[in-house]
Design an enzyme around this catalytic site. Structure first.
Site, PDB file in Angstrom:
ATOM      1  N   PHE A 195      58.144 -19.298  17.811  1.00 15.96           N
ATOM      2  CA  PHE A 195      59.000 -18.521  16.906  1.00 15.96           C
ATOM      3  C   PHE A 195      60.399 -19.104  16.729  1.00 15.96           C
ATOM      4  O   PHE A 195      61.226 -18.530  16.047  1.00 15.96           O
ATOM      5  CB  PHE A 195      59.101 -17.074  17.397  1.00 15.96           C
TER       6      PHE A 195
ATOM      7  N   ARG B 275      50.613 -24.264  30.096  1.00 17.67           N
ATOM      8  CA  ARG B 275      51.750 -24.449  29.179  1.00 17.67           C
ATOM      9  C   ARG B 275      52.743 -23.298  29.292  1.00 17.67           C
ATOM     10  O   ARG B 275      53.911 -23.451  28.904  1.00 17.67           O
ATOM     11  CB  ARG B 275      51.255 -24.586  27.727  1.00 17.67           C
ATOM     12  N   ASN B 276      52.308 -22.148  29.795  1.00 15.63           N
ATOM     13  CA  ASN B 276      53.190 -20.999  29.978  1.00 15.63           C
ATOM     14  C   ASN B 276      53.673 -20.835  31.414  1.00 15.63           C
ATOM     15  O   ASN B 276      54.120 -19.763  31.808  1.00 15.63           O
ATOM     16  CB  ASN B 276      52.496 -19.718  29.504  1.00 15.63           C
TER      17      ASN B 276
ATOM     18  N   ASP C   3      47.996 -14.378  28.121  1.00 15.81           N
ATOM     19  CA  ASP C   3      48.142 -15.763  27.648  1.00 15.81           C
ATOM     20  C   ASP C   3      48.502 -16.678  28.817  1.00 15.81           C
ATOM     21  O   ASP C   3      49.364 -17.550  28.697  1.00 15.81           O
ATOM     22  CB  ASP C   3      49.207 -15.819  26.544  1.00 15.81           C
TER      23      ASP C   3
ATOM     24  N   GLY D   9      59.442 -23.412  20.556  1.00 15.06           N
ATOM     25  CA  GLY D   9      58.522 -22.300  20.764  1.00 15.06           C
ATOM     26  C   GLY D   9      57.831 -21.961  19.453  1.00 15.06           C
ATOM     27  O   GLY D   9      58.144 -22.549  18.417  1.00 15.06           O
TER      28      GLY D   9
ATOM     29  N   ASP E 150      56.570 -16.151  29.526  1.00 14.20           N
ATOM     30  CA  ASP E 150      55.913 -15.558  28.352  1.00 14.20           C
ATOM     31  C   ASP E 150      55.100 -14.314  28.667  1.00 14.20           C
ATOM     32  O   ASP E 150      54.206 -13.960  27.919  1.00 14.20           O
ATOM     33  CB  ASP E 150      54.997 -16.578  27.649  1.00 14.20           C
TER      34      ASP E 150
HETATM   35  P1  ADP Z   1      56.459 -20.171  22.800  1.00 18.71           P
HETATM   36  O1  ADP Z   1      55.801 -19.340  23.847  1.00 18.71           O
HETATM   37  O2  ADP Z   1      57.147 -19.377  21.744  1.00 18.71           O
HETATM   38  O3  ADP Z   1      55.571 -21.232  22.241  1.00 18.71           O
HETATM   39  P2  ADP Z   1      57.828 -21.275  25.030  1.00 18.71           P
HETATM   40  O4  ADP Z   1      58.460 -20.138  25.701  1.00 18.71           O
HETATM   41  O5  ADP Z   1      56.544 -21.756  25.603  1.00 18.71           O
HETATM   42  O6  ADP Z   1      57.652 -20.960  23.517  1.00 18.71           O
HETATM   43  O7  ADP Z   1      58.876 -22.472  24.998  1.00 18.71           O
HETATM   44  C1  ADP Z   1      58.556 -23.725  24.456  1.00 18.71           C
HETATM   45  C2  ADP Z   1      59.002 -24.836  25.415  1.00 18.71           C
HETATM   46  O8  ADP Z   1      60.392 -24.726  25.696  1.00 18.71           O
HETATM   47  C3  ADP Z   1      58.310 -24.759  26.782  1.00 18.71           C
HETATM   48  O9  ADP Z   1      57.080 -25.426  26.787  1.00 18.71           O
HETATM   49  C4  ADP Z   1      59.325 -25.410  27.699  1.00 18.71           C
HETATM   50  O10 ADP Z   1      59.160 -26.815  27.675  1.00 18.71           O
HETATM   51  C5  ADP Z   1      60.648 -25.013  27.056  1.00 18.71           C
HETATM   52  N1  ADP Z   1      61.187 -23.814  27.738  1.00 18.71           N
HETATM   53  C6  ADP Z   1      60.955 -22.520  27.455  1.00 18.71           C
HETATM   54  N2  ADP Z   1      61.592 -21.689  28.291  1.00 18.71           N
HETATM   55  C7  ADP Z   1      62.260 -22.474  29.156  1.00 18.71           C
HETATM   56  C8  ADP Z   1      63.121 -22.229  30.303  1.00 18.71           C
HETATM   57  N3  ADP Z   1      63.396 -20.992  30.717  1.00 18.71           N
HETATM   58  N4  ADP Z   1      63.618 -23.304  30.950  1.00 18.71           N
HETATM   59  C9  ADP Z   1      63.335 -24.556  30.545  1.00 18.71           C
HETATM   60  N5  ADP Z   1      62.538 -24.852  29.511  1.00 18.71           N
HETATM   61  C10 ADP Z   1      62.004 -23.836  28.811  1.00 18.71           C
END
Ligand code: ADP
Length: 270
Positions: A28, A138-139, A134, A26, A152
């Site tokens: 962060f 991707r979200n 947002d 992510g 998100d």
């Molecule tokens: P950020 O918004 O901080 O960039 P994300 O929440 O999009 O981070 O998470 C980055 C990646 O991690 C996502 O694209 C996804 O592939 C994976 N991911 C995030 N949350 C989950 C979840 N609840 N279950 C499975 N994969 C997740």
């Protein structure tokens, strides 16, 4: 915020968490899979203290949201920073899902199903008068049983509050939000139109080959993306409605859902 969470049971116990492998990066910090009291979960770690404080405020919003098309928050853990624990979405984000599988595997009924899933999640946020800010493929995450859920939400308000224009996802953001920071449910509807385009182009980058500056200028001047290959005309006409220059003229999510259901009826009668 810390006290609030412990009172309401959103503060989880670190000793009950088993961390597994890294499943994503992510903005962060890393995202890991894991188990919490037997349930499969995803754990997002936020190391920076200042960011963690801001996220903690926003998770308070998340605790109030429950819908089949929103990624569910299970709680947070405060331990060397902040850990956000959500339901595990085993099939990852929608962009990768569509890119890796492609046309031969994912058919238009499934694409429309994803579009409807996201629309229903957004209809729920709309009913709560919450703005995502947002919304993009991707979200959106995909569950084990292939249900698409918006993620998100709530969190994204953290950075847009600082109105850091440089950070805005230009290709997804409505013109009035880019120019005058006028975010609304209708600016989410604009983003949803771009998300529809992403879905029906199997996870392509929107406005292919165009720079951000070019997108900003051309879209302001009335330029719109063409329909993706093999996109049902009814779906493309929905995208164009989402991209009306005048926010008021864009359909609300509940209207979009009705229209998508009609499209679904055409594709899979009965
Ligand atoms: P950020 O918004 O901080 O960039 P994300 O929440 O999009 O981070 O998470 C980055 C990646 O991690 C996502 O694209 C996804 O592939 C994976 N991911 C995030 N949350 C989950 C979840 N609840 N279950 C499975 N994969 C997740």
């Amino acid at each position: 915020a810390e006290l609030e969470l412990s009172k309401t049971g959103w503060l989880l116990d670190i000793t009950k968490l088993k961390l597994g492998k890294n499943i994503g990066e992510g903005e962060f910090g890393a995202v890991h899979e894991g188990h919490y009291m037997g349930q499969r979960v995803a754990v997002k770690t936020i190391k920076c203290d200042v960011t963690a404080q801001a996220f903690l405020q926003e998770t308070t919003v998340m605790t109030k949201l429950q819908h089949k098309n929103l990624v569910r928050l299970l709680g947070v853990i405060l331990h060397k920073g902040l850990h956000i624990v959500t339901e595990l979405m085993t099939k990852g984000n929608l962009v990768n899902f569509l890119r890796t599988r492609g046309r031969s595997v994912v058919h238009s009924v499934q694409l429309l199903r994803f579009a409807l899933d996201v629309c229903e999640g957004m209809e729920y946020l709309e009913s709560k008068k919450l703005i995502h800010r947002d919304l993009a493929a991707r979200n959106v995450l995909v569950s084990d049983d292939s249900v698409a859920k918006v993620s998100d939400f709530g969190l994204t308000k953290v950075d847009s509050k600082e109105s850091d224009n440089a950070k805005l996802p230009v290709k997804w953001t409505a013109p009035e939000a880019l120019k005058k920071e006028k975010f609304s449910t209708k600016s989410d509807v604009w983003s949803y139109g771009v998300l529809l385009w992403e879905i029906f182009s199997y996870g392509r980058q929107p406005y292919p080959k165009m720079s951000l500056k070019e997108v900003k200028e051309k879209v302001e001047g009335g330029y719109r993306m063409q329909a993706p290959d093999d996109c049902p005309p009814g779906v493309y006409s929905l995208m164009r409605m989402c991209w009306e220059p005048e926010p008021r003229r864009r359909p609300a999510f509940h209207k979009l859902r009705e229209k998508l259901e009609r499209e679904m009826g055409k594709l899979s009668p009965g």
